[in-house]
Motif scaffolding. Sequence first.
Motif, PDB file in Angstrom:
ATOM      1  N   HIS A 226      -7.715  -4.178  12.583  1.00  0.00           N
ATOM      2  CA  HIS A 226      -7.247  -2.794  12.667  1.00  0.00           C
ATOM      3  C   HIS A 226      -6.687  -2.325  11.309  1.00  0.00           C
ATOM      4  O   HIS A 226      -7.041  -1.251  10.819  1.00  0.00           O
ATOM      5  CB  HIS A 226      -6.181  -2.681  13.762  1.00  0.00           C
ATOM      6  CG  HIS A 226      -5.597  -1.310  13.894  1.00  0.00           C
ATOM      7  ND1 HIS A 226      -6.062  -0.398  14.807  1.00  0.00           N
ATOM      8  CD2 HIS A 226      -4.606  -0.684  13.209  1.00  0.00           C
ATOM      9  CE1 HIS A 226      -5.368   0.733  14.675  1.00  0.00           C
ATOM     10  NE2 HIS A 226      -4.482   0.577  13.713  1.00  0.00           N
ATOM     11  N   GLU A 227      -5.847  -3.145  10.716  1.00  0.00           N
ATOM     12  CA  GLU A 227      -5.273  -2.771   9.419  1.00  0.00           C
ATOM     13  C   GLU A 227      -6.347  -2.740   8.338  1.00  0.00           C
ATOM     14  O   GLU A 227      -6.321  -1.880   7.453  1.00  0.00           O
ATOM     15  CB  GLU A 227      -4.140  -3.727   9.022  1.00  0.00           C
ATOM     16  CG  GLU A 227      -2.921  -3.680   9.941  1.00  0.00           C
ATOM     17  CD  GLU A 227      -2.367  -2.280  10.172  1.00  0.00           C
ATOM     18  OE1 GLU A 227      -2.284  -1.501   9.202  1.00  0.00           O
ATOM     19  OE2 GLU A 227      -2.023  -1.951  11.326  1.00  0.00           O
TER      20      GLU A 227
ATOM     21  N   HIS B 240      -8.142   0.495   8.396  1.00  0.00           N
ATOM     22  CA  HIS B 240      -7.448   1.561   7.656  1.00  0.00           C
ATOM     23  C   HIS B 240      -7.781   1.475   6.166  1.00  0.00           C
ATOM     24  O   HIS B 240      -7.989   2.488   5.501  1.00  0.00           O
ATOM     25  CB  HIS B 240      -5.926   1.444   7.815  1.00  0.00           C
ATOM     26  CG  HIS B 240      -5.404   1.979   9.111  1.00  0.00           C
ATOM     27  ND1 HIS B 240      -5.618   3.270   9.531  1.00  0.00           N
ATOM     28  CD2 HIS B 240      -4.643   1.399  10.088  1.00  0.00           C
ATOM     29  CE1 HIS B 240      -5.009   3.464  10.702  1.00  0.00           C
ATOM     30  NE2 HIS B 240      -4.415   2.337  11.069  1.00  0.00           N
TER      31      HIS B 240
ATOM     32  N   GLU C 130      -5.607   6.921  13.086  1.00  0.00           N
ATOM     33  CA  GLU C 130      -5.327   5.880  14.067  1.00  0.00           C
ATOM     34  C   GLU C 130      -6.534   5.673  14.987  1.00  0.00           C
ATOM     35  O   GLU C 130      -6.937   4.536  15.248  1.00  0.00           O
ATOM     36  CB  GLU C 130      -4.087   6.295  14.867  1.00  0.00           C
ATOM     37  CG  GLU C 130      -3.269   5.174  15.411  1.00  0.00           C
ATOM     38  CD  GLU C 130      -3.138   3.974  14.492  1.00  0.00           C
ATOM     39  OE1 GLU C 130      -2.909   4.147  13.280  1.00  0.00           O
ATOM     40  OE2 GLU C 130      -3.298   2.851  14.985  1.00  0.00           O
TER      41      GLU C 130
ATOM     42  N   ALA D 110      -9.275   3.818  13.099  1.00  0.00           N
ATOM     43  CA  ALA D 110      -9.008   2.382  12.933  1.00  0.00           C
ATOM     44  C   ALA D 110      -9.156   1.655  14.265  1.00  0.00           C
ATOM     45  O   ALA D 110      -9.619   0.521  14.318  1.00  0.00           O
ATOM     46  CB  ALA D 110      -7.612   2.169  12.359  1.00  0.00           C
TER      47      ALA D 110
END
Length: 190
Positions: A103-104, A107, A125, A128
Motif C-alpha cells: 500500500h505504501e 503511494h 488513498e 493506493a
Amino acid sequence: MAFRFRRGFKTEAESHALELREELKLADHAPICPWKVAEHLEIPVHTLRSIRDVEPKAYAYLSGVGHEYFSAVTLFGGTHGCTRMICHNDSHAKTRQRANLAHELAHAILLHPPTEMFECDPDAEEEAKWLGPALLVPHPAAIKIAFTSAPIEVAAESYGVSKVLMRMRLNVTGANNIARRSRAKTGSRK
Ligand SMILES: [Zn+2]
C-alpha cells in the motif's frame, strides 16, 4: 456512492505491477516481495520498533492509543522534505505487513505527495488501496490462479497474502468469471 477512479487508472495499476516484475526479472504472474520492491525503488523501510529513539512522540502514540490504527506510514525527510521512507508496524502478521508495505509502495509509485501524518487525500488513498493488492496479485497471476482452481488458502499462501485480498483480486480482475466461462464452454466440471 462508489468511488470512481480516473480514466485509465486500473490499466495503469496493472502496468505498474508488470513493470516492477520485469525490472526484478520475475514472470508476470510471479509473487513479488514488497521488501525487494522497496529496495529496488530505494525506499528505506523501517519498523515501528526501530523509530522508538528517533521519533519518540510518534512511537509513544503508535504503540499506545494509536496502536490499533497503525499499519504503515510514509514519512518524508531530507533537506527538501521529499525523501520517502516507510515505517510499518512489524507486530502484525506477515501477510498484513506485506499488504501494508504494498500500500505504501503504491503511494510512492503513484508519486502521491506528502500529506499531514494521519490525514490523507481520499483520491490518493483509493488509488493506493487498489494498486497495493494489484502489485501483490496482478491480473496475470489472478488468471493463472483462477484457471488452476487452487483452493483459496493455497493461492493466498503462495502469494503471501490474506484470503480476503486474494478473493478480492480474483473478483475485481474478472479472473474468476473468465475461468468460469471457459469451464462452462469446455463442459469441464472442475
Ligand atoms: Zn494510504
